[in-house]
Design a protein around this motif. Structure first.
Motif, mmCIF file in Angstrom:
data_model
loop_
_atom_site.group_PDB
_atom_site.id
_atom_site.type_symbol
_atom_site.label_atom_id
_atom_site.label_comp_id
_atom_site.label_asym_id
_atom_site.label_seq_id
_atom_site.Cartn_x
_atom_site.Cartn_y
_atom_site.Cartn_z
ATOM 1 N N ASN A 1 0.502 -0.822 -0.368
ATOM 2 C CA ASN A 1 0.043 -0.092 -0.216
ATOM 3 C C ASN A 1 0.940 1.084 0.103
ATOM 4 O O ASN A 1 0.430 2.262 0.285
ATOM 5 C CB ASN A 1 -0.866 -0.098 2.007
ATOM 6 C CG ASN A 1 -1.878 -1.439 0.765
ATOM 7 O OD1 ASN A 1 -2.564 -1.542 0.118
ATOM 8 N ND2 ASN A 1 -2.143 -1.887 2.178
ATOM 9 N N GLU A 2 2.197 1.262 -0.212
ATOM 10 C CA GLU A 2 2.617 2.335 -0.512
ATOM 11 C C GLU A 2 3.698 2.613 -1.600
ATOM 12 O O GLU A 2 3.452 1.599 -2.119
ATOM 13 C CB GLU A 2 4.143 2.377 0.521
ATOM 14 C CG GLU A 2 5.178 3.083 0.450
ATOM 15 C CD GLU A 2 6.752 3.205 0.513
ATOM 16 O OE1 GLU A 2 6.830 1.663 1.561
ATOM 17 O OE2 GLU A 2 7.275 3.813 1.051
ATOM 18 N N ASP A 3 3.008 3.505 -2.454
ATOM 19 C CA ASP A 3 3.599 4.305 -3.679
ATOM 20 C C ASP A 3 4.987 3.916 -3.729
ATOM 21 O O ASP A 3 5.972 5.180 -2.751
ATOM 22 C CB ASP A 3 2.790 5.402 -4.486
ATOM 23 C CG ASP A 3 3.452 5.781 -5.590
ATOM 24 O OD1 ASP A 3 4.401 5.211 -5.623
ATOM 25 O OD2 ASP A 3 3.293 6.805 -6.072
#
Ligand code: DC
Length: 218
Positions: A80-82
């Motif tokens: 869920n982290e870009d």
């Protein structure tokens, strides 16, 4: 319909694959970004990739996917982290080639890639798309170019992101990555027997894109 585009580092696969996908209205799958995301996680957790248990546990806690920014640009997500920009450093490039030799990593990512391929029309870019991941793809391409030209292209790309590496060290990095990607026992890089091989040394990315579109549209 799946179109596969494989080839060695620095050959310009990403630019061409993105533009073929845009022109045909297909989804673009950047599988190198997935290996890079695993490499970033390995680096952050300081995992020794030869520690099978440690690597397996890391993979069990690693979720990789793609998303879009508000402006439509594709992003890669790691838990869920870009991490789109963070995976483009020379250190992650090197480590991604190392993690890609590991069977456990390939099993996980190939499964994900094949699931994504079920969505439908797709341009899949990588090293083993036409040979191992999508052996029944409708069209397969293998891009190649001379070492000097690939080093020149990669250096230009690096300098655009503010990294002024000298051409000799870029060339040495490419030689090392080629050797590892082509000589590993797990899904080594080579053209599929039914791939169209395009030598892009003297072609622009627009010319390569046009060649591929022409072939696909007959
Ligand atoms: O295409 P790239 O430079 O982003 O890929 C990074 C590394 O990931 C590359 O050195 C080899 C590995 N890779 C792979 O083994 N199989 C793929 N389908 C894509 C990349």
């Amino acid at each position: 319909m799946i179109i596969t585009i494989d080839g060695p580092s620095g050959v310009g696969k990403s630019t061409v694959s993105k533009s073929v996908a845009r022109k045909l209205g297909f989804t673009y799958l950047d599988t190198g970004a997935m290996y890079r995301a695993v490499a970033l996680r390995v680096k952050r957790d300081s995992i020794d990739i030869n520690d099978d248990k440690g690597l397996e546990s890391l993979l069990n806690h690693t979720e990789i996917g793609f998303g879009r920014k508000e402006n439509g640009d594709l992003v890669i997500m790691l838990n869920n982290e870009d991490v789109t920009d963070k995976i483009r450093t020379p250190e992650v490039s090197r480590l991604s080639s190392d993690v890609a030799t590991k069977r456990a990593v390939r099993i996980k990512l190939v499964h994900l890639q094949q699931e994504m391929g079920k969505i439908g029309n797709m341009v899949a870019e990588g090293r083993d798309m036409g040979t191992y991941v999508f052996p029944d793809a409708a069209f397969k391409f293998y891009l190649d170019a001379s070492l000097d030209e690939r080093a020149r292209r990669r250096r230009e790309q690096l300098s655009q992101s503010g990294d002024d590496a000298d051409v000799e060290s870029v060339k040495n990095e490419i030689i090392k990555r080629d050797a590892q990607d082509m000589e590993r026992s797990e899904s080594p890089l080579h053209p599929a027997i039914n791939a169209v091989i395009i030598d892009t040394t003297n072609l622009s990315s627009d010319e390569v894109t046009d060649r591929i579109i022409k072939e696909v549209q007959g």
